[in-house]
Design a protein around this motif. Structure first.
Motif, PDB file in Angstrom:
ATOM      1  N   LEU A 299      25.185 -95.370 100.631  1.00  0.00           N
ATOM      2  CA  LEU A 299      24.270 -94.743  99.679  1.00  0.00           C
ATOM      3  C   LEU A 299      23.880 -95.656  98.526  1.00  0.00           C
ATOM      4  N   GLN A 300      24.671 -96.685  98.269  1.00  0.00           N
ATOM      5  CA  GLN A 300      24.431 -97.527  97.095  1.00  0.00           C
ATOM      6  C   GLN A 300      23.013 -98.102  97.019  1.00  0.00           C
ATOM      7  N   PRO A 301      22.425 -98.582  98.116  1.00  0.00           N
ATOM      8  CA  PRO A 301      21.063 -99.130  98.006  1.00  0.00           C
ATOM      9  C   PRO A 301      20.036 -98.120  97.517  1.00  0.00           C
ATOM     10  N   TYR A 302      20.289 -96.826  97.739  1.00  0.00           N
ATOM     11  CA  TYR A 302      19.340 -95.805  97.288  1.00  0.00           C
ATOM     12  C   TYR A 302      19.401 -95.586  95.773  1.00  0.00           C
ATOM     13  N   LEU A 303      20.434 -96.145  95.140  1.00  0.00           N
ATOM     14  CA  LEU A 303      20.527 -96.054  93.681  1.00  0.00           C
ATOM     15  C   LEU A 303      19.593 -97.043  92.991  1.00  0.00           C
ATOM     16  N   TYR A 304      19.272 -98.147  93.652  1.00  0.00           N
ATOM     17  CA  TYR A 304      18.535 -99.223  92.994  1.00  0.00           C
ATOM     18  C   TYR A 304      17.152 -98.802  92.490  1.00  0.00           C
ATOM     19  N   PRO A 305      16.392 -98.004  93.248  1.00  0.00           N
ATOM     20  CA  PRO A 305      15.118 -97.530  92.674  1.00  0.00           C
ATOM     21  C   PRO A 305      15.332 -96.692  91.413  1.00  0.00           C
ATOM     22  N   LEU A 306      16.404 -95.917  91.370  1.00  0.00           N
ATOM     23  CA  LEU A 306      16.706 -95.143  90.164  1.00  0.00           C
ATOM     24  C   LEU A 306      17.041 -96.076  89.004  1.00  0.00           C
ATOM     25  N   TYR A 307      17.796 -97.134  89.281  1.00  0.00           N
ATOM     26  CA  TYR A 307      18.135 -98.095  88.227  1.00  0.00           C
ATOM     27  C   TYR A 307      16.865 -98.721  87.649  1.00  0.00           C
ATOM     28  N   LYS A 308      15.928 -99.062  88.522  1.00  0.00           N
ATOM     29  CA  LYS A 308      14.649 -99.619  88.057  1.00  0.00           C
ATOM     30  C   LYS A 308      13.904 -98.588  87.199  1.00  0.00           C
ATOM     31  N   ALA A 309      13.903 -97.329  87.626  1.00  0.00           N
ATOM     32  CA  ALA A 309      13.216 -96.286  86.875  1.00  0.00           C
ATOM     33  C   ALA A 309      13.848 -96.090  85.492  1.00  0.00           C
ATOM     34  N   VAL A 310      15.172 -96.181  85.414  1.00  0.00           N
ATOM     35  CA  VAL A 310      15.857 -96.038  84.119  1.00  0.00           C
ATOM     36  C   VAL A 310      15.473 -97.187  83.187  1.00  0.00           C
ATOM     37  N   LEU A 311      15.430 -98.396  83.708  1.00  0.00           N
ATOM     38  CA  LEU A 311      15.012 -99.541  82.893  1.00  0.00           C
ATOM     39  C   LEU A 311      13.568 -99.380  82.428  1.00  0.00           C
ATOM     40  N   ASP A 312      12.694 -98.919  83.317  1.00  0.00           N
ATOM     41  CA  ASP A 312      11.294 -98.673  82.944  1.00  0.00           C
ATOM     42  C   ASP A 312      11.208 -97.620  81.838  1.00  0.00           C
ATOM     43  N   TYR A 313      12.043 -96.596  81.953  1.00  0.00           N
ATOM     44  CA  TYR A 313      12.038 -95.524  80.965  1.00  0.00           C
ATOM     45  C   TYR A 313      12.433 -96.057  79.582  1.00  0.00           C
ATOM     46  N   PHE A 314      13.478 -96.867  79.523  1.00  0.00           N
ATOM     47  CA  PHE A 314      13.898 -97.428  78.237  1.00  0.00           C
ATOM     48  C   PHE A 314      12.832 -98.356  77.668  1.00  0.00           C
ATOM     49  N   GLU A 315      12.191 -99.126  78.537  1.00  0.00           N
ATOM     50  CA  GLU A 315      11.113 -99.993  78.062  1.00  0.00           C
ATOM     51  C   GLU A 315       9.980 -99.156  77.473  1.00  0.00           C
ATOM     52  N   MET A 316       9.623 -98.079  78.149  1.00  0.00           N
ATOM     53  CA  MET A 316       8.565 -97.202  77.647  1.00  0.00           C
ATOM     54  C   MET A 316       8.935 -96.624  76.288  1.00  0.00           C
ATOM     55  N   GLN A 317      10.172 -96.171  76.146  1.00  0.00           N
ATOM     56  CA  GLN A 317      10.594 -95.574  74.878  1.00  0.00           C
ATOM     57  C   GLN A 317      10.614 -96.607  73.749  1.00  0.00           C
ATOM     58  N   VAL A 318      11.154 -97.784  74.025  1.00  0.00           N
ATOM     59  CA  VAL A 318      11.263 -98.816  72.991  1.00  0.00           C
ATOM     60  C   VAL A 318       9.887 -99.344  72.593  1.00  0.00           C
ATOM     61  N   HIS A 319       8.993 -99.483  73.561  1.00  0.00           N
ATOM     62  CA  HIS A 319       7.675-100.084  73.317  1.00  0.00           C
ATOM     63  C   HIS A 319       6.580 -99.049  73.038  1.00  0.00           C
ATOM     64  N   MET A 320       6.961 -97.810  72.800  1.00  0.00           N
ATOM     65  CA  MET A 320       5.948 -96.757  72.667  1.00  0.00           C
ATOM     66  C   MET A 320       4.919 -97.085  71.592  1.00  0.00           C
ATOM     67  N   GLU A 321       5.379 -97.474  70.409  1.00  0.00           N
ATOM     68  CA  GLU A 321       4.430 -97.767  69.336  1.00  0.00           C
ATOM     69  C   GLU A 321       3.671 -99.056  69.622  1.00  0.00           C
ATOM     70  N   ARG A 322       4.327-100.011  70.222  1.00  0.00           N
ATOM     71  CA  ARG A 322       3.631-101.261  70.553  1.00  0.00           C
ATOM     72  C   ARG A 322       2.468-100.996  71.497  1.00  0.00           C
ATOM     73  N   ASP A 323       2.682-100.057  72.432  1.00  0.00           N
ATOM     74  CA  ASP A 323       1.614 -99.729  73.366  1.00  0.00           C
ATOM     75  C   ASP A 323       0.433 -99.067  72.663  1.00  0.00           C
ATOM     76  N   LEU A 324       0.719 -98.302  71.600  1.00  0.00           N
ATOM     77  CA  LEU A 324      -0.373 -97.668  70.854  1.00  0.00           C
ATOM     78  C   LEU A 324      -1.267 -98.706  70.182  1.00  0.00           C
ATOM     79  N   LYS A 325      -0.682 -99.839  69.841  1.00  0.00           N
ATOM     80  CA  LYS A 325      -1.436-100.891  69.158  1.00  0.00           C
ATOM     81  C   LYS A 325      -2.402-101.626  70.086  1.00  0.00           C
ATOM     82  N   ARG A 326      -2.240-101.415  71.383  1.00  0.00           N
ATOM     83  CA  ARG A 326      -3.065-102.166  72.347  1.00  0.00           C
ATOM     84  C   ARG A 326      -4.530-101.782  72.275  1.00  0.00           C
TER      85      ARG A 326
END
Length: 433
Positions: A299-326
């Motif tokens: 089952l471990q390989p099926y976790l990797y897409p979730l790990y990528k999604a979690v990293l994407d989520y944190f990037e979105m949260q941290v960069h939220m205001e930066r994205d507004l400046k675009r």
């Protein structure tokens, strides 16, 4: 932001390392944190020496720390990284267990000598591998209170002298310490003190050689406010390790999985707020080895897409205001609670032209003083405009926008805002509108 998975969080087989590398690369993980603890450690070498001494073994009976075997495994793994064009940009040198207890001061001194020796070898290997960042645990074992700075100053400067490349960054990291069976704040766990250490070390070497890696799991064990920790360290933070625990026991769990009463026990609010205030854009490292190994290898390989999604989520949260400046102009999509929180948090700084909603009953009305329009009006936006989705149905709305030919899309999420509007609309009130 470079999104990275800790090497131990994806179970590497030394004999066939390519499989894990391929699986991580396939889901879009940028890189891995190369962990030298998987190959050797000062603690393990010391224990082996002490065991040999106590057992009185000699000659062929001696269990040997075999550099040639370690070298063979290491070369096999690094060759696989090269073949897959997936070389790591950050590495972590072998760590010593913070709950280590040895019998006498001489053993602690030998442990620290071995740590320096292995550290020098690993830094050379990191530079050969192309790792720009190297995470190095501060010395703590056997040091009396008040000795930490002088011992670590000598240790870190000795390691800095090993560096051959000008852009190699040595990162200090925060850690706990064991106090009569309890985990309390250890070396580099005070943000202001760690910042002063880094500044002093950089002055000593005459260049920006040193930075910091923030392990939020260690902060949680010490009961620290991570927003304050980030604020004290400022731009010295070059890497952040995301791992969850219960605040009492050391563990490396996937964020949001140590839940109680439908909520994570970690203070992710202070983490995200701190990184957002810093406009952080360094390495974001997900370390989840305890979560990973709890699953069957099937089952471990099926976790990797979730790990990528979690990293994407944190990037979105941290960069939220930066994205507004675009965008030169902004329109919102959604006329509910999330739109209200956007206006409260960012309405003055990034004022929207209008908002839109799929509910025809709302078209031509105002919400919090903002005109609510038919989504078709988005086709008439001026150049360099973006549409910010303020609704939990992100994927559905994004697909709708893309079908309309709109590609400048951003996201607003009110889970980790600087402030909240607690007088939330009820579902039936929104329907009536």
């Amino acid at each position: 932001m470079k999104k990275i998975c800790a090497m131990a969080s994806s179970i590497f087989c030394f004999d066939k390392p390519a499989q894990s590398i391929k699986e991580l690369k396939a889901v879009g993980i940028d890189s891995v944190m190369f962990d030298y603890s998987l190959f050797c450690s000062a603690e393990g070498l010391l224990y082996q020496r002490e065991w040999v001494k106590e057992a009185g073994l000699t000659g062929d009976e001696k269990p040997k720390w075999k550099p040639e075997k370690i070298e063979r495994y290491y070369r096999k793994v690094t060759e696989a990284f090269r073949e897959q064009d997936f070389l790591p940009s950050i590495a972590r040198l072998p760590f010593t267990n913070v709950q280590i207890h040895l019998e006498d001061l001489g053993q602690y001194e030998e442990l620290n000598r071995l740590t320096l020796r292995i550290g020098r070898d690993c830094i050379g290997a990191c530079e050969e591998l192309g790792c720009k960042y190297v995470i190095i645990q501060p010395l703590f074992a056997g040091l009396a209170r008040g000795q930490e700075w002088e011992a670590n100053r000598e240790f870190y400067l000795a390691l800095a002298g090993t560096c051959r490349k000008a852009d190699t960054k040595l990162l200090l990291i925060n850690q706990c310490k064991d106090w009569n069976g309890h985990l309390v704040r250890g070396v580099c766990s005070d943000g202001a003190q760690a910042a002063s250490w880094i500044d002093e070390l950089n002055r000593a070497v005459g260049t920006e050689r040193f930075g910091f890696c923030l392990d939020v799991g260690e902060c949680n064990l010490c009961g620290q406010n991570m927003q304050n920790m980030v604020s004290a360290l400022g731009g010295r933070v070059q890497a952040v390790i995301l791992a969850e625990n219960d605040g009492h026991r050391q563990a490396k769990l996937l964020p949001f999985t140590n839940a109680y009463r439908r909520s994570s026990t970690m203070d992710w609010l202070s983490v995200i707020r701190g990184l957002r205030e810093l406009s952080y854009d360094g390495c974001l490292i997900l370390e989840t080895v305890d979560t990973t190994v709890a699953f069957s290898p099937l089952l471990q390989p099926y976790l990797y897409p979730l790990y990528k999604a979690v990293l994407d989520y944190f990037e979105m949260q941290v960069h939220m205001e930066r994205d507004l400046k675009r965008f030169g102009h902004i329109a919102l999509f959604g006329a509910g609670n999330m739109c209200r929180n956007y206006l409260k948090c960012y309405g003055e700084k990034y004022p929207p032209l209008f908002t839109c909603d799929n509910n025809p009953k709302l078209w031509g009305t105002e919400f919090e003083g903002l005109a609510v329009k038919d989504p078709e009006e988005l086709r008439n936006l001026p150049e360099n405009s973006g549409v910010i989705i303020c609704n939990i149905f992100y994927r559905e709305i994004e697909a709708q926008l893309r079908s309309m030919g709109i590609t400048n899309i951003g996201y607003f999420n009110d889970e980790y805002m600087p402030s909240f509007y607690f007088d939330r609309l009820k579902r039936e009130e929104m329907d009536e509108e």
